[in-house]
Design a protein around this motif. Structure first.
Motif, short mmCIF file in Angstrom:
data_model
loop_
_atom_site.label_atom_id
_atom_site.label_comp_id
_atom_site.label_asym_id
_atom_site.label_seq_id
_atom_site.Cartn_x
_atom_site.Cartn_y
_atom_site.Cartn_z
N MET A 299 1.05 -1.14 -0.12
CA MET A 299 -0.05 0.17 0.06
C MET A 299 0.99 1.18 -0.12
SD MET A 299 -2.92 -1.02 2.86
CE MET A 299 -1.71 -1.07 4.08
N ALA A 300 0.44 2.35 -0.60
CA ALA A 300 1.02 3.58 -0.64
C ALA A 300 0.09 4.78 -0.72
CB ALA A 300 2.16 3.61 -1.79
N CYS A 301 0.29 5.89 -0.39
CA CYS A 301 -0.66 6.91 -0.18
C CYS A 301 0.00 8.37 -0.18
CB CYS A 301 -1.59 6.68 0.72
SG CYS A 301 -1.16 6.63 2.57
N ARG A 302 -0.75 9.38 -0.50
CA ARG A 302 -0.59 10.84 -0.13
C ARG A 302 -1.80 11.39 0.33
NH1 ARG A 302 3.64 8.92 -1.45
NH2 ARG A 302 5.29 9.44 -2.88
N PHE A 303 -2.09 11.65 1.59
CA PHE A 303 -3.17 12.36 2.06
C PHE A 303 -2.67 13.49 2.68
CE2 PHE A 303 -4.60 7.93 1.90
CZ PHE A 303 -5.70 8.26 0.99
N PRO A 304 -3.78 14.51 2.91
CA PRO A 304 -3.39 15.78 3.74
C PRO A 304 -2.99 15.48 5.26
CG PRO A 304 -5.35 16.15 2.79
CD PRO A 304 -5.03 14.31 2.43
N GLY A 305 -2.20 16.31 6.04
CA GLY A 305 -1.74 16.33 7.24
C GLY A 305 -0.52 15.52 7.32
N VAL B 123 -2.01 12.17 -12.02
CA VAL B 123 -1.53 10.97 -12.78
C VAL B 123 -0.14 10.70 -12.32
CG1 VAL B 123 -0.84 9.83 -15.06
CG2 VAL B 123 -2.97 11.28 -14.80
N ARG B 124 0.60 11.97 -12.24
CA ARG B 124 2.02 11.93 -11.66
C ARG B 124 2.20 11.32 -10.11
NH1 ARG B 124 2.35 17.75 -14.06
NH2 ARG B 124 2.29 18.37 -11.77
N LEU B 125 1.08 11.82 -9.22
CA LEU B 125 1.24 11.24 -7.82
C LEU B 125 0.92 9.63 -8.01
CD1 LEU B 125 -0.44 14.29 -6.22
CD2 LEU B 125 1.84 13.43 -5.92
N GLN B 126 -0.17 9.41 -8.96
CA GLN B 126 -0.52 7.85 -9.06
C GLN B 126 0.76 7.15 -9.50
OE1 GLN B 126 -4.52 7.08 -8.67
NE2 GLN B 126 -2.82 5.67 -7.38
N LEU B 127 1.49 7.49 -10.35
CA LEU B 127 2.91 6.99 -10.79
C LEU B 127 3.71 6.70 -9.49
CD1 LEU B 127 3.54 8.73 -14.11
CD2 LEU B 127 3.22 6.09 -13.76
N GLU B 128 3.72 7.68 -8.60
CA GLU B 128 4.64 7.65 -7.56
C GLU B 128 4.33 6.60 -6.58
OE1 GLU B 128 5.06 11.33 -6.08
OE2 GLU B 128 6.25 12.20 -7.73
N THR B 129 2.89 6.46 -6.15
CA THR B 129 2.39 5.90 -5.24
C THR B 129 2.19 4.36 -5.62
OG1 THR B 129 0.00 6.36 -5.87
CG2 THR B 129 0.96 7.52 -4.00
N ARG C 136 -14.40 18.31 1.20
CA ARG C 136 -13.76 17.88 0.09
C ARG C 136 -12.05 17.84 0.66
NH1 ARG C 136 -13.56 19.86 -5.10
NH2 ARG C 136 -13.56 17.64 -5.76
N GLY C 137 -11.51 16.85 -0.09
CA GLY C 137 -9.82 16.76 0.21
C GLY C 137 -9.33 16.33 -0.73
N ASN C 138 -7.83 16.35 -0.93
CA ASN C 138 -6.88 15.64 -1.35
C ASN C 138 -6.55 14.26 -1.31
OD1 ASN C 138 -4.58 18.58 -2.18
ND2 ASN C 138 -6.83 18.19 -3.00
N GLY C 139 -6.43 13.41 -2.29
CA GLY C 139 -5.87 12.09 -1.89
C GLY C 139 -5.28 11.49 -2.70
N ILE C 140 -4.40 10.37 -2.46
CA ILE C 140 -3.90 9.67 -3.70
C ILE C 140 -3.38 8.42 -2.86
CG2 ILE C 140 -2.08 9.19 -5.31
CD1 ILE C 140 -2.75 12.67 -4.31
N ALA C 141 -4.15 7.10 -3.50
CA ALA C 141 -3.73 5.80 -2.71
C ALA C 141 -3.58 4.83 -3.58
CB ALA C 141 -4.89 5.28 -1.81
#
Length: 519
Positions: free
Chosen positions: A1-7, A84-90, A211-216
């Motif tokens: 698993m990998a992610c980018r979330f606020p906080g 898309v860029r952040l999805q590649l990273e995660t 609403r919020g940012n999030g990549i997982a």
């Protein structure tokens, strides 16, 4: 698993810390996204504006991206949707360990400056295939949008693909980046959003969702049956039917469930419907959305603890919590972990389960605390290796052998074991009446390794197996030196003789020494 979330939740572990500590990642809408005041109006009935004051944003600079790492040109990367860029990273991070919204509108508003690579970086058909192209994946690749249930729908489709044998492994990902006021305005027009930009799920203060940012990204394999699937429906009866069907398919009893990750929209209608449907299916304790909820649930199982429910003060009276057997969130528990085992796992993971890059860091530590402190130290710098290391090896002669040599390697590494088996077959083909594999597994009392007829071929067999093992890891020797029988192993490592030729030399030498061979 990998992610980018606020906080600062840039990993599942940090997401867990955020949830476990009951921290909020809310912030006013930053100027770096858009000028919020220009689009703000407090009246919910005022069309074309938004009454929302804040949301949940990634703290990192979403424009930063290592295009070269993903083999992308500067033009292609500059026009690629940040999601898309952040999805590649995660996905890359998720593979190392094991729901898109687009910026079409922002770019299309000025057709004169539309970049050549716009479609490949933003087209819906291209999103999942960006991942497939970089990682050279050949199985089905698709983009799905079912609203809030997008990533869980994808998880469901991925599980179906695995069950059908269509694929051996699946990557599920989702992303959402807030770049402009459009969806804030659209949500405000329908009074769907919380004016504060905070979600008060199952709370009396619920006025809408935030609403919020999030990549997982998540990697799944056919190992364990899925025990939970959450795809929200408008009708309570439909939600109940779906949850029961999922449990029946998995062969599980809902009454055995101690934790449910709910959608928790924070709307009056949605919370009431969901609370009633959950209460009728489960007897449970707890509540959130998509892959973020799945990751949180996985971390909760790993930590053996349930995090507190943020922004919950008093129950929504219309939800009839007392009748639904819902409990207030318990405190986060602490799980015991053996620090020595954790350090061993960390060393193994970093050494054997991570891609080797040109820039590396070498450090030592005797505890997890020391390791973290070293890695966080400001003076720690990377070293770049400009060339492949030159590795040399010294091959010893007789005298270093002992009865248990190489025994652990036989069990741990198939390549090593295969070479010993091949050596055993070669020796028997030359007339040996004994087994190399059996001799290497004898105890100290029964071992005949100190007899020349056995020590010569067995010592060299171990050396040949070590050379093959190193080659399987991509380690090739730049130079060798040796003494006595070790010269045979060195010649094999240098490619001067074959495995059979090497064993023939030492076997005949041993037999001649014992008087059992003559020319």
């Amino acid at each position: 698993m990998a992610c980018r979330f606020p906080g600062g939740a840039s990993s599942p572990e940090r997401l867990w810390d955020l949830c476990a500590n009951g921290q909020s990642a809310w912030s006013p809408i930053p100027e770096s996204r858009f000028h919020a005041e220009s689009w703000y109006h407090p009246d919910k009935e005022h069309l074309g504006t938004s009454y929302v004051k804040g949301a949940h944003f990634l703290a990192e600079d979403i424009s930063r991206f290592d295009a070269a790492f993903f083999n992308l040109t500067a033009d292609a990367a500059s026009t690629m949707d940040p999601e898309v860029r952040l999805q590649l990273e995660t996905v890359y991070e998720a593979l190392e360990s094991t729901c898109f919204r687009h910026n079409h509108d922002s770019l299309l508003r000025d057709p004169d400056t539309l970049a050549r690579s716009f479609l490949t970086g933003n087209g819906a058909a291209m999103i999942a295939n960006r991942i497939s192209r970089f990682f050279d994946l050949r199985a089905p690749s698709l983009m799905v949008d079912t609203g809030c249930s997008t990533t869980l729908t994808l998880l469901h489709l991925a599980c179906q693909s695995l069950r059908a044998g269509e694929s051996d492994m699946a990557i599920v990902g989702g992303s959402n980046i807030l770049l402009n006021p459009d969806m804030f305005i659209a949500g405000s027009n329908l009074s769907l959003l919380s004016a504060q930009g905070r979600c008060f799920a199952f709370d009396a203060r619920a006025t809408g969702y935030a609403r919020g940012n999030g990549i997982a990204s998540m990697i799944i394999k056919p190992l364990i049956a899925q025990s939970e699937m959450e795809i929200p429906f408008v009708l309570q009866e439909a939600q109940e039917v779906l949850m029961r069907e999922c449990y029946e398919m998995a062969g599980l009893d809902p009454r055995d469930t101690g934790f449910v990750e709910a959608h928790g929209t924070g709307t009056q209608a949605g919370d009431i419907i969901e609370a009633h449907s959950i209460g009728r299916v489960f007897v449970l304790r707890r509540s959130t959305d998509g892959l973020a909820g799945v990751i949180k649930a996985v971390m909760a199982m790993e930590k053996q603890a349930i995090p507190p429910h943020l922004n919950f003060e008093s129950p929504n009276e219309n939800g009839a919590f007392d009748a639904l057997n819902l409990e207030d969130p318990p405190q986060v528990g602490e799980s015991e972990e053996n620090e020595e085992e954790l350090l061993d796992q960390l060393a193994f993971t970093l050494g054997q389960r991570r891609t080797r890059f040109p820039c590396t860091i070498a450090w030592s530590g005797s505890s997890i605390t020391e390791a973290y402190a070293t890695l966080d130290a400001p003076g720690l710098t990377t070293q770049r290796s400009m060339r492949v290391p030159r590795v040399g090896m010294v091959f010893t002669g007789q005298g270093a052998q002992w009865f248990a040599m190489g025994r652990e390697l036989l069990d741990a590494y198939p390549v090593f074991c295969d070479t010993i088996h091949e050596a055993d077959a070669c020796l028997k083909s030359m007339g040996a009446m004994w087994s190399a594999l059996e001799e290497l597994q004898r105890n100290a009392e029964e071992s005949r390794l100190n007899q020349v007829a056995y020590s010569l071929p067995l010592s060299v067999a171990i050396q040949l197996a070590l050379v093959d093992l190193l080659r399987s890891w991509g380690v090739y020797l730049a130079g060798v030196t040796a003494h006595s029988s070790g010269e045979v192993g060195a010649a094999y490592a240098a490619g001067a003789i074959t495995l059979k030729g090497a064993l023939a030399i030492v076997y005949i030498r041993g037999e001649t020494w014992c008087g059992r061979w003559s020319f």
